[in-house]
Design an enzyme around this catalytic site. Structure first.
Site: not given
Length: 192
Positions: A50, A52, A55
């Protein structure tokens, strides 16, 4: 010659195939003194890299490694007094260790397609054999955390070398789950 872009310490040497019968274990934060321990019973799903900006990522990682478990299968075993919610205004309530910063579990408690799931970082399992990541999500978001846009072709190339299909949102299966939930809630879809 392989692409030398660093993705995550657990992935840079190649994606290790997990055990088909992996049935949970204990997540442990990075503290030497009084580490937080969280039990995860049963299987985990949708493991992915991930990009993003929310996170938790270990030092030097461009991407997080994230999967989900059923909320009822996640429980704090030790040193829960060290946990705090990173941002109470977000959908995903990331419970992090106040000392080392590792996100230990992150439930979705508000009305959402993912309600009842907890996001976890499987590389924190003390046990080996957790299911391998199968895709990369929010790839473009790494620009928000400092990756130059000019590096994105190399980053996507490295993810593909690792066998991870890249998406700038979630993978199609998870996007279908969200869209189905929205359509049912709006009354535009009666059956799924």
């Amino acid at each position: 010659m392989p692409n030398q872009v660093s993705i995550h310490p657990a992935l840079d040497g190649g994606v290790k195939i997990g055990q088909a019968n992996f049935n949970g274990g204990t997540l442990v934060c990075a503290c030497v003194d009084r580490p937080v321990k969280v039990a995860v019973k049963g299987t985990i799903a949708h493991n992915h890299a991930c990009g993003c900006s929310k996170c938790w990522k270990p030092k030097g990682a461009t991407f997080a490694v994230v999967a989900v478990a059923s909320h009822e299968n996640v429980s704090v075993l030790e040193n829960g007094d060290k946990l705090q919610v990173v941002d109470p205004d977000t959908l995903i309530q990331r419970h992090a260790c106040k000392a080392c910063g590792v996100h230990m579990y992150s439930p979705v408690e508000r009305d959402h397609a993912f309600k009842g799931l907890d996001f976890i970082h499987p590389e924190r399992f003390q046990e080996s054999g957790w299911p391998e990541p199968t895709f990369a999500a929010f790839v473009s978001s790494i620009i928000e955390t400092g990756t130059p846009p000019s590096a994105m072709t190399s980053v996507r190339g490295r993810l593909k070398e690792l066998g991870l299909e890249t998406y700038d949102c979630l993978n199609p299966t998870l996007m279908d789950v969200i869209a189905t939930w929205v359509a049912k809630k709006a009354g535009t879809l009666k059956e799924a």
